[in-house]
Design a protein around this motif. Structure first.
Motif, PDB file in Angstrom:
ATOM      1  N   GLY A   1       3.441  -1.080   0.590  1.00 49.69           N
ATOM      2  CA  GLY A   1       3.286  -2.092   1.629  1.00 49.69           C
ATOM      3  C   GLY A   1       3.481  -1.520   3.029  1.00 49.69           C
TER       4      GLY A   1
ATOM      5  N   VAL B   1       0.024  -2.366   4.385  1.00 52.75           N
ATOM      6  CA  VAL B   1       0.047  -3.765   4.787  1.00 52.75           C
ATOM      7  C   VAL B   1       0.798  -3.979   6.096  1.00 52.75           C
ATOM      8  CG1 VAL B   1       0.718  -6.100   4.069  1.00 52.75           C
ATOM      9  CG2 VAL B   1      -0.081  -4.478   2.375  1.00 52.75           C
ATOM     10  N   SER B   2       1.725  -3.105   6.412  1.00 54.28           N
ATOM     11  CA  SER B   2       2.612  -3.358   7.552  1.00 54.28           C
ATOM     12  C   SER B   2       1.848  -3.539   8.863  1.00 54.28           C
ATOM     13  CB  SER B   2       3.660  -2.258   7.692  1.00 54.28           C
ATOM     14  OG  SER B   2       3.045  -1.013   7.947  1.00 54.28           O
TER      15      SER B   2
END
Length: 158
Positions: A100, A104-105
């Protein structure tokens, strides 16, 4: 196994039947550093209804991932600890967190503070360092003994 299993022949699907529900892996994450009371888990997981937390903990306990110990009878109060099998999931939770961070961050809302998430990941990492996962070999399957009948005896038996 859940009533609507994704695929009862696939170990990933069977695992998701147990830990794939919303909040479940966050409960595992929060239990990695050690034993927590129900109230502590509620505080660490704001927005999670108490009945949902109770349901998730029961499921984890039924599948041998969490152990419940009562510390008060009246009113009943329990503390929860990961079993060795639950502790093994810590590796998966940390891998998801690392994935993540990489993928995604950048897509997360800029207004969110990520300090809490980093703190959780750090605590989980430290817990796994202090108590490394012990991989246990599966017991060897017994080998069927060969029939003592050989040659003419075996043919005579047929």
């Amino acid at each position: 196994m859940a009533k609507n299993s994704l695929d009862e022949t696939c170990p990933i699907a069977r695992t998701l039947d147990i830990v794939g529900a919303r909040w479940t892996l966050l409960i595992i994450r929060d239990l990695l550093p050690g034993t927590m009371r129900f109230q502590d888990l509620q505080e660490r997981l704001p927005g999670m209804a108490p009945n949902v937390l109770s349901d998730r903990l029961k499921t984890l306990e039924e599948h041998g991932l969490v152990r419940r110990e009562f510390y008060s009878d009246h009113p009943p109060r329990a503390a929860y600890t990961l079993t060795d099998a639950g502790q093994e999931l810590g590796v998966v939770v940390l891998a998801l967190g690392r994935w993540g961070l990489r993928h995604v961050s950048g897509k997360l809302s800029r207004s969110l503070q990520h300090d809490e998430c980093f703190r959780h990941l750090n605590q989980a990492s430290q817990a796994l360092i202090r108590r490394p996962v012990q991989r246990v070999k599966a017991p060897a399957k017994p080998v069927a003994k060969a029939s003592r009948k050989t040659g003419a005896k075996a043919r005579a038996a047929v």
